[in-house]
Every structure is written in structure tokens, then in C-alpha cells.
Enzyme design. Structure first.
Site, mmCIF file in Angstrom:
data_model
loop_
_atom_site.group_PDB
_atom_site.id
_atom_site.type_symbol
_atom_site.label_atom_id
_atom_site.label_comp_id
_atom_site.label_asym_id
_atom_site.label_seq_id
_atom_site.Cartn_x
_atom_site.Cartn_y
_atom_site.Cartn_z
ATOM 1 N N TYR A 20 0.840 -1.202 0.000
ATOM 2 C CA TYR A 20 0.000 0.000 0.000
ATOM 3 C C TYR A 20 0.874 1.251 0.000
ATOM 4 C CZ TYR A 20 -3.729 3.208 1.579
ATOM 5 O OH TYR A 20 -4.638 4.244 1.706
ATOM 6 N N GLU B 161 4.153 1.764 -0.648
ATOM 7 C CA GLU B 161 5.017 1.979 -1.814
ATOM 8 C C GLU B 161 4.195 2.151 -3.090
ATOM 9 O OE1 GLU B 161 7.911 2.845 -1.586
ATOM 10 O OE2 GLU B 161 8.862 1.929 0.146
ATOM 11 N N GLY B 162 3.047 1.466 -3.146
ATOM 12 C CA GLY B 162 2.152 1.663 -4.303
ATOM 13 C C GLY B 162 1.709 3.112 -4.390
ATOM 14 N N VAL C 279 -11.773 2.608 13.683
ATOM 15 C CA VAL C 279 -13.026 3.270 14.071
ATOM 16 C C VAL C 279 -14.202 2.308 13.879
ATOM 17 C CG1 VAL C 279 -14.604 5.176 13.575
ATOM 18 C CG2 VAL C 279 -12.138 5.591 13.607
ATOM 19 N N SER C 280 -14.248 1.638 12.720
ATOM 20 C CA SER C 280 -15.357 0.704 12.491
ATOM 21 C C SER C 280 -15.267 -0.475 13.465
ATOM 22 C CB SER C 280 -15.379 0.236 11.034
ATOM 23 O OG SER C 280 -14.091 -0.009 10.556
ATOM 24 N N GLY D 3 -1.373 -3.836 20.363
ATOM 25 C CA GLY D 3 -0.231 -3.284 21.096
ATOM 26 C C GLY D 3 -0.711 -2.719 22.424
ATOM 27 N N THR E 111 -0.771 6.695 18.170
ATOM 28 C CA THR E 111 -1.755 7.760 17.909
ATOM 29 C C THR E 111 -2.173 7.808 16.433
ATOM 30 O OG1 THR E 111 -0.108 9.463 17.394
ATOM 31 C CG2 THR E 111 -0.731 9.204 19.724
ATOM 32 N N ARG E 112 -3.375 8.320 16.235
ATOM 33 C CA ARG E 112 -3.869 8.681 14.904
ATOM 34 C C ARG E 112 -4.672 9.965 15.076
ATOM 35 N NH1 ARG E 112 -0.938 5.020 14.144
ATOM 36 N NH2 ARG E 112 -1.174 3.210 12.761
ATOM 37 N N ASP F 151 3.357 -1.057 12.220
ATOM 38 C CA ASP F 151 2.229 -0.179 12.565
ATOM 39 C C ASP F 151 2.797 1.185 13.026
ATOM 40 O OD1 ASP F 151 -0.908 -0.967 13.463
ATOM 41 O OD2 ASP F 151 -0.098 0.842 14.386
HETATM 42 P P1 NAD Z 1 -12.699 1.915 0.214
HETATM 43 O O1 NAD Z 1 -12.049 0.572 0.260
HETATM 44 O O2 NAD Z 1 -14.042 2.072 0.818
HETATM 45 O O3 NAD Z 1 -12.769 2.454 -1.283
HETATM 46 C C1 NAD Z 1 -11.905 2.045 -2.301
HETATM 47 C C2 NAD Z 1 -12.746 1.769 -3.541
HETATM 48 O O4 NAD Z 1 -11.878 1.395 -4.625
HETATM 49 C C3 NAD Z 1 -13.709 0.593 -3.327
HETATM 50 O O5 NAD Z 1 -14.985 0.952 -3.800
HETATM 51 C C4 NAD Z 1 -13.099 -0.523 -4.164
HETATM 52 O O6 NAD Z 1 -14.056 -1.469 -4.619
HETATM 53 C C5 NAD Z 1 -12.439 0.245 -5.281
HETATM 54 N N1 NAD Z 1 -11.341 -0.463 -5.927
HETATM 55 C C6 NAD Z 1 -10.310 -1.109 -5.331
HETATM 56 N N2 NAD Z 1 -9.492 -1.628 -6.278
HETATM 57 C C7 NAD Z 1 -10.018 -1.273 -7.482
HETATM 58 C C8 NAD Z 1 -9.627 -1.514 -8.826
HETATM 59 N N3 NAD Z 1 -8.530 -2.234 -9.124
HETATM 60 N N4 NAD Z 1 -10.405 -1.022 -9.824
HETATM 61 C C9 NAD Z 1 -11.542 -0.313 -9.545
HETATM 62 N N5 NAD Z 1 -11.958 -0.062 -8.285
HETATM 63 C C10 NAD Z 1 -11.198 -0.538 -7.265
HETATM 64 O O7 NAD Z 1 -11.667 2.932 0.889
HETATM 65 P P2 NAD Z 1 -11.785 4.493 1.186
HETATM 66 O O8 NAD Z 1 -11.498 4.684 2.612
HETATM 67 O O9 NAD Z 1 -13.020 5.048 0.586
HETATM 68 O O10 NAD Z 1 -10.514 5.040 0.384
HETATM 69 C C11 NAD Z 1 -10.637 5.705 -0.864
HETATM 70 C C12 NAD Z 1 -9.270 6.232 -1.281
HETATM 71 O O11 NAD Z 1 -8.787 7.157 -0.310
HETATM 72 C C13 NAD Z 1 -8.216 5.143 -1.410
HETATM 73 O O12 NAD Z 1 -7.401 5.415 -2.528
HETATM 74 C C14 NAD Z 1 -7.411 5.288 -0.140
HETATM 75 O O13 NAD Z 1 -6.086 4.866 -0.321
HETATM 76 C C15 NAD Z 1 -7.504 6.784 0.118
HETATM 77 N N6 NAD Z 1 -7.294 7.075 1.541
HETATM 78 C C16 NAD Z 1 -8.257 6.758 2.466
HETATM 79 C C17 NAD Z 1 -8.022 7.014 3.801
HETATM 80 C C18 NAD Z 1 -9.036 6.711 4.870
HETATM 81 O O14 NAD Z 1 -8.752 6.922 6.051
HETATM 82 N N7 NAD Z 1 -10.233 6.274 4.565
HETATM 83 C C19 NAD Z 1 -6.799 7.579 4.202
HETATM 84 C C20 NAD Z 1 -5.851 7.857 3.236
HETATM 85 C C21 NAD Z 1 -6.102 7.613 1.900
HETATM 86 N N1 UDP Z 2 -6.137 -0.876 15.743
HETATM 87 C C1 UDP Z 2 -6.525 -1.383 16.984
HETATM 88 N N2 UDP Z 2 -7.565 -2.249 17.035
HETATM 89 C C2 UDP Z 2 -8.269 -2.626 15.937
HETATM 90 C C3 UDP Z 2 -7.891 -2.099 14.675
HETATM 91 C C4 UDP Z 2 -6.796 -1.244 14.625
HETATM 92 O O1 UDP Z 2 -5.925 -1.061 18.034
HETATM 93 O O2 UDP Z 2 -9.219 -3.406 16.078
HETATM 94 C C5 UDP Z 2 -5.010 0.077 15.685
HETATM 95 C C6 UDP Z 2 -3.971 -0.241 14.640
HETATM 96 O O3 UDP Z 2 -2.997 -1.123 15.151
HETATM 97 C C7 UDP Z 2 -3.418 1.141 14.346
HETATM 98 C C8 UDP Z 2 -4.605 2.066 14.550
HETATM 99 O O4 UDP Z 2 -5.549 1.329 15.310
HETATM 100 O O5 UDP Z 2 -2.418 1.474 15.288
HETATM 101 C C9 UDP Z 2 -5.251 2.522 13.263
HETATM 102 O O6 UDP Z 2 -5.524 1.389 12.485
HETATM 103 P P1 UDP Z 2 -6.295 1.443 11.091
HETATM 104 O O7 UDP Z 2 -6.206 0.064 10.501
HETATM 105 O O8 UDP Z 2 -7.633 2.031 11.267
HETATM 106 O O9 UDP Z 2 -5.487 2.496 10.213
HETATM 107 P P2 UDP Z 2 -3.934 2.739 9.881
HETATM 108 O O10 UDP Z 2 -3.068 1.867 10.746
HETATM 109 O O11 UDP Z 2 -3.807 2.429 8.444
HETATM 110 O O12 UDP Z 2 -3.755 4.164 10.208
#
Ligand code: NAD
Ligand code: UDP
Length: 315
Positions: free
Chosen positions: A144, A146-147, A187-188, A204, A209-210, A272
Site C-alpha cells: 500500500y 510503496e504503491g 473506528v469501524s 499493542g 496515535t492517529r 504499525d
Molecule cells: P474503500 O475501500 O471504501 O474504497 C476504495 C474503492 O476502490 C472501493 O470501492 C473498491 O471497490 C475500489 N477499488 C479497489 N481496487 C479497485 C480496482 N482495481 N479497480 C476499480 N476499483 C477498485 O476505501 P476508502 O477509505 O473510501 O478510500 C478511498 C481512497 O482514499 C483510497 O485510494 C485510499 O487509499 C484513500 N485514503 C483513504 C483514507 C481513509 O482513512 N479512509 C486515508 C488515506 C487515503
Molecule cells: N487498531 C486497533 N484495534 C483494531 C484495529 C486497529 O488497536 O481493532 C489500531 C492499529 O494497530 C493502528 C490504529 O488502530 O495502530 C489505526 O488502524 P487502522 O487500521 O484504522 O489504520 P492505519 O493503521 O492504516 O492508520
């Protein structure tokens, strides 16, 4: 009125973006392969003749006459992006090449939904756009991180080499209605666990923090960024600088749901990040004084209400 392509438009953030752009009278083409996105996130827009949903995978080229492209397609939760890491890299890199190629061909403006993950496990805190990050190239989050980093590189090179009009935003942890209840994000997870009275899983020691941003604030920042003049390309951080430990988040969720759930501690996944907080002065300066307006408690209350009704319809 513009014709706008949103990749990943059936996902959590993309579906809110579809709603916002349609409400402004634009035509929206939403392309999504429905890997993590859901038809129910967008089906309320199906009767709108300005809305078109196309099931398509952005690792393959897609052609359409559009004015703007928002490139959001990519699984975003660690559980989902690690499910098929090779596909995650392909989506970020080949997807960016395909969408940038389209932008070049039809002279569209294109915005990349990049991420705070480009900073990795940051040694600079809060993170400014000038910081180059601390990212492991070979770990389980690398597909994720590096992509997304390579996608930023491609955006900059298409801009320098082919004068494509680009915008890059780096999104920090965002939450809100239409998150997938089971996608494993913190959060979910915490809200669903609290509502079901299950143990709340802290990874952990919970002191990492976030900084959590409510989705409406992101959509406002994202659309403002697209509206800037061509000289503004970013990257620009979009996030809420209020920073919380995972223990603080868990306590807040328990308070707001009135749950009797207990905390349990599980292993911290590798790589993490220990801390994350955006410096948003660039966004404030460039995006007409943009700053978040919804703080954690208010956003959590709305999100809890959403998950509560989702869980009830699943019964
Ligand atoms: P999400 O998983 O709900 O949405 C991603 C969407 O992309 C999905 O609808 C999925 O089906 C679609 N998708 C995945 N691979 C695909 C492909 N190869 N071709 C077509 N569709 C494809 O996630 P999100 O939280 O809504 O994130 C949306 C964007 O925002 C992502 O690029 C994510 O990296 C970026 N982002 C989100 C957060 C966050 O906290 N939610 C933080 C940083 C960046
Ligand atoms: N996390 C947690 N419990 C969970 C899911 C995640 O403590 O059930 C932690 C996770 O290890 C990270 C933080 O919450 O430190 C945020 O995780 P999330 O997957 O939401 O996002 P990201 O790590 O990509 O910021």
C-alpha cells in the site's frame, strides 16, 4: 457543469464524493470493481440521469471524455490491502498509469487520493509535506505505502513530462457513514464491537496515535483542491490535526455507545506507525482557509448512528 470520473466511487469516501459532485449539478461517472466498495453506497443515485456506474477494474485502461478525474480506487484498510498485496500494487501503479494516460489524452485535470501512509512510521511529528517519510520497502504494509508513493511519482512525472494538470492530496485517517463495518479499520472495529457488546481489540499497548478526520471535511478539502488553479499541484495534507491514542478512542466509543464492552490487548501488527498527525498549514493557505469543522465526538455520534442501523438491518 463538468463531466467527472471518480475511480473507487462505490467505496466509503468515493460514494460521498459522488453525492457532493452530483449535488453541484455535475455529471458523474463512477467506476469501481466492487472489491471493497458496495452497490448500496451509491444505489440512491441510480435514478439520477447525471449518474452512471460502470463496473470496471482500473488496472485495465478506461476511455471516456471527461473534464476531471478523481483517482480513489484502492483498498484502504490494512486487512483489505494485505488480502492480495500484488493486486494492491497493481491497482495503485497500473491504475495511476491508466488514469494519467486518460487525463493526458482528453486533457482532464486529475486528482490523486494519496495517503499519510507515504510518511510510513514517521520520525517527524507532526508531518509536513516536505518530510520524505520512513517507509519499509519489504514489509506487510509496503504494498500500500510503496504503491501510493509510486503513484505520486507517476503523477509528478506525467506533470513534468507531459504537462498533465495534476493535484495530489495526502489523506489522513478518515471515518464516517458508509465505512464497511467489517473492514478492520480501528473506528469501524471499535464501534461495531461496542454496539455488539463484544471485547474491544486494542493492538499493542494502545498508546500509538492517529488523527481522525470526519468524511465531510475531507470531501470539502478534496473538492477545493480540484478547484484550485493549475499552478497548485500539491502534495497537500488533508486531515484533522487533533491526535488521539487508540486507548482514548476506545474510551470515547464506549462512553458514546454506553457499551459494557471490555478492552482486550492483541499483538501489534508489524510496521504499525507509532504516531500520526497532519500539519495542515498548506491546506489552510492554498484552499481558502480550509480546516476541519467536525471534531471527533460529533463525528463519532453520527458514525455510531449509522453503524447501529446497519447492524440492525443485518439481523
Ligand atoms: P474503500 O475501500 O471504501 O474504497 C476504495 C474503492 O476502490 C472501493 O470501492 C473498491 O471497490 C475500489 N477499488 C479497489 N481496487 C479497485 C480496482 N482495481 N479497480 C476499480 N476499483 C477498485 O476505501 P476508502 O477509505 O473510501 O478510500 C478511498 C481512497 O482514499 C483510497 O485510494 C485510499 O487509499 C484513500 N485514503 C483513504 C483514507 C481513509 O482513512 N479512509 C486515508 C488515506 C487515503
Ligand atoms: N487498531 C486497533 N484495534 C483494531 C484495529 C486497529 O488497536 O481493532 C489500531 C492499529 O494497530 C493502528 C490504529 O488502530 O495502530 C489505526 O488502524 P487502522 O487500521 O484504522 O489504520 P492505519 O493503521 O492504516 O492508520
Amino acid at each position: 457543469m463538468s463531466r467527472i470520473l471518480i475511480t473507487g466511487g462505490a467505496g466509503f469516501i468515493g460514494s460521498h464524493l459522488c453525492d457532493r459532485l452530483l449535488s453541484q449539478g455535475n455529471e458523474v461517472i463512477c467506476i469501481d470493481n466492487l472489491f471493497t466498495g458496495r452497490r448500496k453506497n451509491i444505489e440512491h443515485n441510480f435514478p439520477n440521469h447525471n449518474f452512471e456506474f460502470v463496473r470496471h477494474d482500473i488496472t485495465a485502461p478506461y476511455l471516456a471524455e471527461v473534464d476531471e478525474i478523481y483517482n480513489l480506487a484502492c483498498p484502504a484498510s490494512p486487512v483489505h490491502y494485505q488480502y492480495n498485496p500484488i493486486k494492491t500494487v497493481k491497482t495503485s501503479v497500473m491504475g495511476a498509469i491508466n488514469m494519467l494516460g486518460l487525463a493526458k489524452r482528453v486533457k482532464a485535470k486529475i486528482l490523486q487520493a494519496s495517503t499519510s501512509e507515504v510518511y510510513g512510521d514517521p520520525n517527524v511529528h507532526p508531518q509536513t509535506e516536505e518530510y520524505w517519510g520512513n517507509v519499509n520497502t519489504i514489509g506487510i504494509r509496503s504494498c500500500y505505502d510503496e504503491g501510493k508513493r509510486c503513484a505520486e511519482t507517476l503523477f509528478m512525472d506525467y506533470h513534468r513530462q507531459n504537462a498533465v494538470r495534476i493535484k495530489i492530496i495526502r489523506i489522513f485517517n478518515t471515518y464516517g457513514e458508509r465505512m464497511d463495518p467489517f473492514d478492520g479499520r480501528v473506528v469501524s472495529n471499535f464501534i461495531v464491537q461496542a454496539l455488539k457488546g463484544e471485547d474491544i481489540t486494542i493492538f499493542g499497548n494502545g498508546l500509538q496515535t492517529r488523527s481522525f478526520q470526519y468524511v465531510d471535511d475531507l470531501i470539502e478539502g478534496m473538492t477545493r483542491m480540484m478547484g484550485t488553479n493549475d499552478s497548485i499541484i500539491g502534495p497537500v495534507n488533508i486531515g484533522n490535526p487533533n491526535e488521539f491514542t487508540m486507548l482514548e478512542l476506545a474510551t470515547k466509543v464506549i462512553d458514546l455507545t454506553g457499551s459494557s464492552s471490555k478492552l482486550i490487548f492483541k499483538d501489534l501488527p508489524s510496521d504499525d506507525p507509532k504516531q500520526r498527525q497532519p500539519n495542515i498549514s498548506k491546506a489552510y493557505e492554498l484552499l481558502d482557509q480550509w480546516q476541519p469543522t467536525v471534531q471527533l465526538e460529533e463525528g463519532l455520534i453520527k458514525t455510531i448512528k449509522y453503524f447501529d442501523s446497519e447492524l440492525k438491518t443485518m439481523k
